[in-house]
Design an enzyme around this catalytic site. Structure first.
Site, PDB file in Angstrom:
ATOM      1  N   LYS A 132      -1.358  -7.001  -7.937  1.00  0.00           N
ATOM      2  CA  LYS A 132      -1.633  -8.382  -7.429  1.00  0.00           C
ATOM      3  C   LYS A 132      -3.021  -8.632  -7.650  1.00  0.00           C
ATOM      4  CE  LYS A 132      -2.257  -8.880  -2.994  1.00  0.00           C
ATOM      5  NZ  LYS A 132      -3.404  -9.842  -2.962  1.00  0.00           N
ATOM      6  N   HIS A 160       0.844  -1.195   0.030  1.00  0.00           N
ATOM      7  CA  HIS A 160       0.071   0.111  -0.192  1.00  0.00           C
ATOM      8  C   HIS A 160       0.944   1.183   0.069  1.00  0.00           C
ATOM      9  CE1 HIS A 160      -2.864  -2.862   2.178  1.00  0.00           C
ATOM     10  NE2 HIS A 160      -3.725  -2.645   1.106  1.00  0.00           N
ATOM     11  N   GLN A 206      -9.178  -7.076 -10.751  1.00  0.00           N
ATOM     12  CA  GLN A 206      -9.753  -6.048 -10.220  1.00  0.00           C
ATOM     13  C   GLN A 206      -9.194  -4.630 -11.077  1.00  0.00           C
ATOM     14  OE1 GLN A 206     -10.505  -4.773  -6.024  1.00  0.00           O
ATOM     15  NE2 GLN A 206      -8.353  -3.830  -6.194  1.00  0.00           N
TER      16      GLN A 206
END
Ligand code: PAF
Length: 283
Positions: A150, A37, A154
């Site tokens: 990853k 993140h 999406q």
């Protein structure tokens, strides 16, 4: 660092920045932040004047209620990490703020991109992702949005949604960060027992094996996936959800292993579901 809990606070701050001509980078997250993140945040800081992170575990994208309830949380730690990383604003809404009327009666779907991979094994997951991401995009009005590769499916679904719905946003895919043994960083890794964590290293080793098979001339997806599955199943603790090779753009199954492909997998280690993928080009 500004922390906003309501849509009103958020909108006020963002319209001020927009009036000042500032560009906005956005990293949507479900919290329990790790270095992966932080790399989204770093990319945003390099590209935009202001960086916003959302921390929201979105209930509408969980097909398994137990998975939702068990999703790891660490609000204090996340806020500290955001501050250290130089985030300008963190949005931490409750589910009542995001969905004041309960689950909306609206279903977004991209049948072709959702046909394979997690779209097949996690019903309603991407519908929930598209719903929350489009709400967040409307609220934040970012210029750039950063998604980890990853979650490759999406990433493609959001990229396509932005294109179809004309969101004036550039979607940027950020490469996966990995642990020393190659395991992809994920908020879910914390749920692995010591033994499961050890077995999880079979995943990156499987990608190395896949590379060797492709270089060796393997063209048949069925044979390829069977060899990879046998490798993973050398540990009785691993359960395979899927192993698939798809076209990087359309996400349709590759009938022969040539050109560009994304090899994507989902496995269960105990109750924890991990996903990962690697892109290969085969001439
Ligand atoms: O990738 C995630 O963490 C989530 O799916 C996202 C994009 C934050 C939407 O809830």
């Amino acid at each position: 660092m500004i922390v906003c809990k309501t849509k009103e606070e958020l909108k006020t701050r963002i319209s001020l920045w927009k009036k000042e001509g500032k560009t906005i980078g956005f990293a949507p997250t479900m919290g329990y932040l790790h270095s992966g993140h932080i790399s989204l945040i770093e990319q945003s800081k390099a590209k935009a004047d202001k960086t916003i992170v959302s921390l929201f575990v979105n209930p509408t994208q969980f097909n398994d209620p137990e998975d939702y309830l068990k999703y790891p949380l660490d609000m204090e730690g996340d806020l500290k990490k955001c501050k250290e990383a130089g985030v300008d604003l963190v949005f931490i809404p409750t589910k009542e703020v995001v969905y004041p009327d309960g689950t909306p009666d609206l279903i977004m779907k991209q049948p072709a991109l959702q046909k394979n991979l997690c779209g097949r094994t996690r019903p309603n997951h991407f519908e929930g992702v598209m719903l929350v991401v489009s709400k967040l995009f409307h609220l934040l009005n970012p210029d750039f949005a950063f998604f980890g590769l990853k979650d490759y499916q999406q990433f493609r679904i959001i990229e396509e949604m932005v294109h179809i719905l004309d969101f004036p946003i550039q979607v940027i895919g950020v490469p996966t960060l990995r642990e020393r043994d190659g395991l992809a960083m994920s908020s879910r890794n914390v749920r692995l027992t010591e033994k499961e964590r050890e077995n999880a290293s079979l995943i990156p080793r499987m990608f190395t094996l896949a590379g060797k098979l492709l270089v060796g001339g393997e063209k048949n997806p069925k044979v390829f996936h069977e060899i990879l599955a046998d490798f993973l199943l050398s540990s009785p603790e691993v359960k395979i959800d899927y192993i698939e090779s798809v076209d990087p753009h359309t996400l349709q199954e590759k009938l022969t292993l040539d050109g560009e492909l994304v090899l994507a997998i989902a496995v269960f280690l105990g109750k924890t579901r991990l996903i990962d993928n690697q892109r290969f080009s085969k001439i």
